[in-house]
Scaffold this motif. Structure first.
Motif, PDB file in Angstrom:
ATOM      1  N   ASN A  84      25.070   5.045 132.820  1.00  0.00           N
ATOM      2  CA  ASN A  84      24.569   6.219 133.558  1.00  0.00           C
ATOM      3  C   ASN A  84      23.399   5.878 134.479  1.00  0.00           C
ATOM      4  O   ASN A  84      22.812   6.770 135.099  1.00  0.00           O
ATOM      5  CB  ASN A  84      24.091   7.297 132.566  1.00  0.00           C
ATOM      6  CG  ASN A  84      25.227   7.798 131.696  1.00  0.00           C
ATOM      7  OD1 ASN A  84      26.373   7.852 132.142  1.00  0.00           O
ATOM      8  ND2 ASN A  84      24.915   8.159 130.459  1.00  0.00           N
ATOM      9  N   HIS A  97      22.426   7.534 137.768  1.00  0.00           N
ATOM     10  CA  HIS A  97      22.168   8.980 137.751  1.00  0.00           C
ATOM     11  C   HIS A  97      20.767   9.349 137.243  1.00  0.00           C
ATOM     12  O   HIS A  97      20.378  10.499 137.318  1.00  0.00           O
ATOM     13  CB  HIS A  97      23.190   9.703 136.856  1.00  0.00           C
ATOM     14  CG  HIS A  97      24.618   9.408 137.201  1.00  0.00           C
ATOM     15  ND1 HIS A  97      25.162   9.742 138.414  1.00  0.00           N
ATOM     16  CD2 HIS A  97      25.605   8.816 136.487  1.00  0.00           C
ATOM     17  CE1 HIS A  97      26.445   9.373 138.435  1.00  0.00           C
ATOM     18  NE2 HIS A  97      26.716   8.803 137.284  1.00  0.00           N
ATOM     19  N   ARG A 113      23.716  14.270 137.380  1.00  0.00           N
ATOM     20  CA  ARG A 113      25.070  14.816 137.496  1.00  0.00           C
ATOM     21  C   ARG A 113      25.114  16.314 137.241  1.00  0.00           C
ATOM     22  O   ARG A 113      25.813  17.045 137.907  1.00  0.00           O
ATOM     23  CB  ARG A 113      26.024  14.100 136.524  1.00  0.00           C
ATOM     24  CG  ARG A 113      26.416  12.729 136.988  1.00  0.00           C
ATOM     25  CD  ARG A 113      27.105  11.977 135.899  1.00  0.00           C
ATOM     26  NE  ARG A 113      26.218  11.777 134.743  1.00  0.00           N
ATOM     27  CZ  ARG A 113      26.570  11.162 133.634  1.00  0.00           C
ATOM     28  NH1 ARG A 113      27.790  10.707 133.498  1.00  0.00           N
ATOM     29  NH2 ARG A 113      25.720  10.992 132.648  1.00  0.00           N
TER      30      ARG A 113
END
Ligand code: AHM
Ligand code: MG
Length: 353
Positions: free
Chosen positions: A230, A233, A286
């Motif tokens: 991730n 992000h 996100r």
């Protein structure tokens, strides 16, 4: 500070001197006055439920416990059969004892009020019955997390029926918290505000035995735990912190770091309580309106209290997690916890923005 009490451990003593969870709790009650009788009962019942969950987990494909159920939970996630079994075990074990007013769970949208046919107590129990569900089918560690609050802590004279509102207390109001990790061993980890103790399940005896007390997390570490997939992000302070770890000896930290990610918070935090480290599940871009992935009241709060009780720290990047006033039962939160100096560092990166 008061000198710590000395204990005997199985390796140093005969089997008969082993300290069971029951004896530990009785001593906390008698010697330290920390544990009202009803709270002791509650913790024994939770431990018994964890033993049953451990049995179900161990059966795996030999029992009808693996795979997905057909239902979704309140988070919109497909439930696993074991999520449902663990939730039912915890409710059935706890509803009749007279120690609880209500329970709340990751697997139930609303609170579960103790039915009228049973006496109602003053405690509130919250749990994630089976944390790390994605690991069930691949035979990797999972766990149960729990947190205990007192009903009407700010209004002891309240006689209204218990409601969600009663649960909305900051984590600093917890009176007990813990988890049980179902790994190579089944280990129950507990705090009632007097440090952290660990109990290993002795399957022959059917009881939890004290195996570690006064657990301490080293303030410094060379190990971080985050889902790196991730990375793009995350926001800038978390990117900076992890990039500096990745830069190793040649970077600003001047040392190489190791990385571990089990994808069960229980297992990752258990490692940190055992040998130090930092665990992060930060907010990401996100779904910006979501504060994080993990739930405040039955994941982050109990783990934060355990980590603090072991000398570590826990923040959401800007604030101590235990100080957060929850607005709703299933509230989510960004999480950074573990070795104090590392948590302080990543938290300070947030304030320099
Ligand atoms: P769950 O409560 O639905 O099992 O989700 C929580 C788990 C944590 O135990 C773990 O740290 C995290 O989710 C793993 O997330 P990811 O799949 O992004 O690695
Ligand atoms: Mg969970």
């Amino acid at each position: 500070p008061q000198p710590r009490r000395q204990r005997f451990y199985p390796s140093q003593t005969t089997m008969t001197q082993r300290i069971s969870l029951t004896r530990y709790l009785v001593e906390q009650q008698r010697v330290h006055g920390l544990l009202p009788g009803d709270l002791r009962l509650l913790l024994e019942v939770v431990a018994r439920a964890c033993k049953r969950i451990s049995q179900a987990v161990n059966k795996g494909d030999l029992g009808d416990v693996m795979g997905a159920a057909t239902t979704e939970n309140v988070q919109g996630e497909i439930q696993k059969k074991l999520d449902i079994i663990a939730n039912e075990v915890l409710i059935e074990a706890n509803e009749w004892g007279g120690h609880l007013a209500a329970m709340a769970s990751e697997e139930m949208e609303d609170i579960y009020v103790v039915p009228n046919r049973f006496p109602q107590g003053e405690y509130l129990l919250m749990f994630d019955p089976l944390d790390g569900s994605s690991n069930i089918d691949v035979n990797v560690s999972i766990g149960t997390i729990f947190s205990v609050l007192k009903k009407g802590h700010d209004n002891p004279n309240a006689i209204e029926p218990v409601s969600q509102q009663d649960f909305l207390q900051p984590g600093s109001q917890q009176v007990a918290a813990g988890y049980c990790v179902y790994g190579p061993q089944t280990t129950l980890v507990l705090t009632v505000g007097d440090g952290v103790a660990m109990f290993t399940l002795d399957r022959e005896q059917g009881s939890f035995v004290l195996t570690k007390e006064h657990v301490q997390i080293p303030a410094d570490t060379k190990e971080f735990s985050i889902n790196m997939s991730n990375m793009r992000h995350w926001d800038e302070p978390v990117q900076r912190y992890v990039n500096e770890c990745l830069a190793g000896k040649e970077g600003p930290r001047g040392k190489d770091f190791n990385m571990r990610w089990v994808a069960s918070m229980v297992a990752d935090v258990h490692r940190i309580l055992t040998r130090g480290g930092i665990f992060l599940y930060p907010w990401d871009k996100r779904e910006p309106e979501k504060a994080g992935k993990l739930r405040l009241m039955y994941e982050a709060n109990p783990m934060s209290w355990l980590v603090e009780q072991a000398g570590g720290a826990a923040t959401n990047g800007r604030q101590r997690i235990l100080d957060i006033q929850p607005g709703k039962l299933h509230e989510r939160v960004s999480v950074m916890m573990g070795s104090k100096n590392e948590v302080d560092r990543v938290t300070s990166y947030h304030s320099t923005l």
